[in-house]
Each structure stands twice: as structure tokens, then as C-alpha cells.
Design an enzyme around this catalytic site. Structure first.
Site, PDB file in Angstrom:
ATOM      1  N   CYS A 151      -4.100   7.336  -3.754  1.00  0.00           N
ATOM      2  CA  CYS A 151      -3.753   5.585  -3.888  1.00  0.00           C
ATOM      3  C   CYS A 151      -2.367   5.480  -4.516  1.00  0.00           C
ATOM      4  O   CYS A 151      -2.571   5.583  -5.687  1.00  0.00           O
ATOM      5  CB  CYS A 151      -4.984   5.091  -4.343  1.00  0.00           C
ATOM      6  SG  CYS A 151      -4.621   2.944  -3.912  1.00  0.00           S
ATOM      7  N   SER A 196       0.825  -1.278  -0.116  1.00  0.00           N
ATOM      8  CA  SER A 196      -0.103  -0.095   0.225  1.00  0.00           C
ATOM      9  C   SER A 196       0.916   1.243   0.038  1.00  0.00           C
ATOM     10  O   SER A 196       1.807   1.487   0.840  1.00  0.00           O
ATOM     11  CB  SER A 196      -1.120   0.037   1.086  1.00  0.00           C
ATOM     12  OG  SER A 196      -1.593   1.297   1.352  1.00  0.00           O
TER      13      SER A 196
END
Length: 344
Positions: free
Chosen positions: A257, A91
Site C-alpha cells: 500500500c 493511491s
């Protein structure tokens, strides 16, 4: 008071996305690699995620990172990422928040103007350059795990929407990428609830109809998230676009993101829309920005792929000490469908 557990956490956000970092209270987790440790937590130690991310302590809009010793000879430290329902291999926002917490709290010595370190994520090694000034990380740029495309222009039947043309790519998680404009979305805050509803429907249909398995690690499989991709336009830094990523069980990523940006770079490179060295300024629904750049092309289990870098900034927002009273009726928390929505 005799507490059953006491866990120290640094809270932070990267571009608006809250990612807390556990810095004390968990000594280690069984496993030789961070992927092994992630699988142990997922299958045998999931109480930690539930305790901190589910109500009444946590919320559906946050993630948490567990900092652990790494046995990899090239890594300074390792970390395992926990989302509301899932343990992702990688992530971007969680990497940026973890690096910021490690450096700004002194767990790893900060070197100004640039601190270089290597993290072991479950998905692989992540090399980091952190710009630092006066004791603060002003930018964190990391070299992501190899990213690639599973398929371009795939047809998916979505109930209520009909046949959609989508792309499927890996950027550290497996994404289905849909054209936001074709679906009537400008990726603005007022559209968030509708984007979640549509995005979860697309993900569920794509995950069923388009099986995706990582060619080098078959334990990484299945489409995890939907990315709504906005139009690409020119920018003084290179290219610019807006995007919105839907995180299960049903909410929008507040940031641009990092793994979503990486998956999109892989798709754009496969289409000839971006070249190595050319930068993409990726905007979130909040108009916050990450800068992505392809720094290498490579082969991933017989598939052409890329290695991107992602740059952004995080801010520490608080320091917390979570405790578990042995008489607490919710030792692993709870979920309610008003916010923890389920598919179907």
C-alpha cells in the site's frame, strides 16, 4: 451487435494488488482539475465505477483507473482512481499500475533507461521516475502528495475491543494506524479474515470519534482505512516492517500500500523513528515489498509534514474489452453481502 458502452481496459497488478487502467471508451469528464473530475464521477457519473467494479464484471478485490487529459501545465496526463466504494485522492499501487500501462502500451513514449513524467491525481501532482529496460518498466518510483499526521496516541473506543491507542495520518488517504502486535496479529495470510473484521470495526469507530479534515482541502475528510503496523526492525536498506491495510467494504490490500506506507512514514518521522534519506522496506501480507523514503519536509496548512517517494513494480496481466448490452439486466452491476460486507 449494438452495444450501449464499450470500454478498453489494461489489467495489471502491483505487488499483488489488482488495479486496472481504462485506456479507451471514455473521452473525458467535466471539470477543470482531476479533483473536479473525480467529484463529477462520484456525484453524477458513478455508473462507470459500478459497471466495471461491481459484479458480474468486477469484484471487490480490484480497483480501476480512468486515464484523462490534464489541463495542468506541468502534467503529462491525469487519472482518477476508483475503489470498490470510494474515490480516493491518491493511491500508490494505482499510480504504479497506471504508469506501467501507459508506458508499456506506448500511450506515453518510453525512454530507456529512465522515463520521467508527471501525473495529475485528484490529490495533486505526482512526479514519476520509471526504470525501463527492453520495453518493460522494471520499477516505478513516484513522489507522493504531501503527507502529515493528524494525531499520535489517540484513544478510540472500539466495540468488542475496548480502548485502543492509535495514530491518524494522511498519506493520500486518511488512515487510522493500529499496532498489529498489540492486537495479536503477525500479518500473515491465515489472519486475513480476522484482520478485516477487526480493521473495519476500528475504522468505523475512529471515523466517528476522531473527525479528520485536510487543512488545505476540506473536501478530503474522514478516516478511510485501517493500517495494521508491524514491528520495525533494521534492514540493509534502512528499516523494514510488515503492514496490512484494510480496504472497505472489507478486504485486505494485497500490496504493501503506497498511501499507507506514506502515512506510516509521516507517523514514524513525527516520532523521530526515521530521518529524511533513510529508507523503509514495507512488506505486505503476501511478503511483497515497496520501498519508501522521505525526500522533503514541509508545512501543510500549518502542520509539519513530509513528501515521501514510493517505489515498486507492476505487471500487466491482460487486455479486456468490457461491453454493455442494452438489454443487460445489470447495467450498474450488483453487490451481495457474502463478499461486499457492510459495517455493523
Amino acid at each position: 451487435m449494438n452495444f450501449k458502452r464499450m470500454i478498453n481496459v489494461v489489467s495489471a497488478h502491483a505487488a499483488g494488488e489488482r488495479n486496472d487502467v481504462i485506456t479507451g471508451g471514455v473521452l473525458d469528464v467535466p471539470g477543470n482539475s482531476m479533483f473536479d473530475k473525480m467529484k463529477y464521477l462520484e456525484t453524477q457519473g458513478d455508473d462507470l465505477r459500478k459497471l466495471l467494479l461491481q459484479e458480474p464484471r468486477g469484484s471487490v478485490t480490484q480497483c480501476i483507473n480512468l486515464v484523462l487529459p490534464s489541463s495542468h501545465p506541468e502534467a503529462d496526463v491525469g487519472f482518477v482512481i476508483m475503489e470498490s466504494e470510494f474515490y480516493p485522492p491518491m493511491s500508490g499501487t494505482n499510480t504504479i499500475c497506471t504508469v506501467t500501462a501507459l508506458l508499456e502500451t506506448g500511450m506515453i513514449p518510453m525512454v530507456e533507461p529512465v522515463t520521467r513524467l508527471t501525473l495529475e491525481a485528484p490529490g495533486g501532482l505526482v512526479r514519476v521516475e520509471a526504470q525501463c529496460s527492453n520495453g518493460k518498466c522494471t520499477s516505478v518510483k513516484f513522489s507522493n502528495v504531501p503527507c502529515f499526521v493528524f494525531g499520535l496516541d489517540q484513544h478510540v473506543e472500539v466495540p468488542g475491543l475496548g480502548t485502543l491507542t492509535v495514530d491518524v495520518a494522511y498519506g493520500g488517504m486518511i488512515y487510522v494506524l493500529a499496532d498489529a502486535q498489540a492486537l495479536g496479529f503477525a500479518i500473515t495470510p491465515d489472519e486475513a479474515a480476522d484482520m478485516v473484521r477487526v480493521g473495519e470495526a476500528i475504522k468505523a469507530a475512529a471515523a466517528e470519534q476522531y473527525p479528520a479534515v485536510h487543512p488545505q482541502n476540506p473536501q478530503i475528510h474522514t478516516i478511510n482505512q485501517t493500517l495494521f503496523a508491524g514491528p520495525v526492525r533494521d534492514d540493509p536498506l534502512g528499516l523494514r516492517s510488515r503492514n496490512g491495510v484494510i480496504v472497505s467494504p472489507g478486504r485486505l490490500d494485497r500490496s504493501p500500500c503506497g498511501t499507507g506506507t506514506s502515512a506510516r512514514l509521516a507517523v514514524m518521522h513525527a516520532r523521530g523513528q526515521i530521518k529524511p534519506g533513510q529508507r523503509l522496506v514495507h512488506e505486505s501480507i503476501l511478503s511483497t515489498e515497496f520501498i519508501g523514503e522521505i525526500v522533503e519536509t514541509l508545512d501543510i496548512g500549518g502542520r509539519p509534514g513530509i513528501r515521501p517517494t514510493i517505489a515498486g513494480q507492476a505487471w500487466i496481466t491482460g487486455f479486456h474489452q468490457y461491453v454493455l448490452d442494452p438489454t443487460d439486466p445489470f447495467p450498474t452491476g450488483y453487490t451481495l453481502s457474502d463478499t461486499w460486507r457492510k459495517n455493523g
